[in-house]
Design an enzyme around this catalytic site. Structure first.
Site, PDB file in Angstrom:
ATOM      1  N   ASP A  65       1.977  -0.173 -13.574  1.00 59.89           N
ATOM      2  CA  ASP A  65       2.683  -1.043 -12.523  1.00 59.89           C
ATOM      3  C   ASP A  65       3.164  -2.041 -13.335  1.00 59.89           C
ATOM      4  O   ASP A  65       4.475  -2.590 -12.992  1.00 59.89           O
ATOM      5  CB  ASP A  65       1.900  -1.195 -11.383  1.00 59.89           C
ATOM      6  N   GLY A 122       0.778  -1.135  -0.035  1.00 63.40           N
ATOM      7  CA  GLY A 122      -0.066  -0.013   0.154  1.00 63.40           C
ATOM      8  C   GLY A 122       0.858   1.235   0.109  1.00 63.40           C
ATOM      9  O   GLY A 122       0.505   2.434   0.285  1.00 63.40           O
TER      10      GLY A 122
END
Ligand code: PMV
Length: 318
Positions: free
Chosen positions: A152, A103
């Protein structure tokens, strides 16, 4: 059958987060100081098709059949098996570990998927190409992000600095002069799904105003590409700060992020901004090598939970 490893680095976005979701370009680089590892070996006392999964970092010790189908680990495995369609699947044990903060906007979820897909396809004797791995990881990313841009999974699968724009071929950056970046974790995090939804809400409420900021970020990224490839650190620093200003306007910063940015710049950083989804996560600070120790110290004093430096090296252009 021997033990097979799949490894994948973390990543940071240097420019263009959020705007990339709306078709603007973004720049991301792999960060090899942190990584996800998947290790697969035969489970000799188990019957065909059995797949044990162990991830000590998150206290997980289970089997594939016990994991919910929407679990990202299950998805990475199932998508790989669906693509290979093995005539028989040997019993195997999968161990997953990662040093990438969860996160924190460093691509932990994509790196774990990529490590698994790479290890499993190799273990089954059909190693996938980087492009194939990236495409499958993208499918898994949809669970985390909803509408991921694909940046990503791309930067992590290719493990090289990229200039990324949706629906366009990925461009690999040719860096002629190295740059140094300090990465500092704010210790706070907001799921990317939430920050992406927050920008979407702003866009729907006021497409003109929000669109202006997103386009501005796109222009900054275009300029940054040249500064980065040519090693123009001064210009690059200004662009980092301009990008942060646009992210602020999009309400993606936080008090802690601002404190860390201010601290890094006071200690000599040429530019600093949040990286990734925002409202927490990491900041990145562009700096000259000689200032790295004092910047790290200032960031630690300001309450960053984890600070380290990474170098974007010259590309080996053949
Ligand atoms: O995974 P994160 O937190 O680094 O965010 C990815 C960047 C975003 O632009 C916010 C989302 C996306 O899918 O590109």
């Amino acid at each position: 059958m021997a033990i097979v490893y799949g490894k994948a680095p973390g990543k940071i976005i240097l420019f263009g987060e959020h705007a990339v979701v709306y078709g603007q370009p973004a720049i991301a680089i792999p960060v090899t100081k942190v990584k996800a590892t998947a290790r697969i070996y035969p489970a000799i006392h188990k019957s065909q098709g059995w797949l044990g999964i162990e991830a000590k970092d998150i206290n997980l010790n289970t089997t594939l059949s016990e994991l919910p189908t929407e679990n990202p680990i299950n998805m990475a495995i199932s998508l790989t098996l669906q693509k290979i369609k093995p005539t028989h699947t040997p019993a195997m044990q999968l161990q997953i570990s990662s040093t990438i903060p969860i996160g924190g906007g460093m691509g932990s979820s994509a790196a774990i998927s990529i490590a698994i897909i790479h290890a499993l396809s190799s273990f089954l004797g059909q190693p996938f190409s980087k492009g194939e791995i990236s495409d499958l990881a993208y499918e898994v990313e949809k669970i985390h992000h909803g509408t991921p841009s694909g940046i990503d999974n791309s930067v992590i699968a290719y493990q090289t600095p990229i200039y990324f724009q949706r629906k366009r071929p990925i461009e690999f950056l040719k860096i002629s002069k190295q740059s140094h970046w300090v990465i500092a974790d704010s210790g706070e995090s907001t799921p990317t799904l939430e920050t992406v939804a927050a920008v979407r809400a702003q866009y729907n409420a006021n497409p003109e105003k929000t669109g202006k900021f997103l386009k501005k970020i796109g222009k900054i990224t275009e300029k940054a590409r040249f500064a980065l490839e040519n090693g123009d650190i001064k210009v690059l620093g200004e662009l980092v700060n301009e990008n942060q200003q646009a992210l602020r306007e999009l309400e993606l910063s936080s008090k802690k992020i601002e404190l860390l940015i201010k601290s890094a710049r006071r200690a000599g950083a040429v530019g600093a901004k949040l990286s990734g989804g925002g409202r927490g996560g990491n900041i990145i600070a562009l700096c000259y090598e000689e200032n790295i120790p004092s910047i790290i110290e200032m960031l630690e004093q300001a309450g960053a939970t984890r600070v380290f430096a990474t170098r974007l090296a010259e590309s080996e252009v053949s």
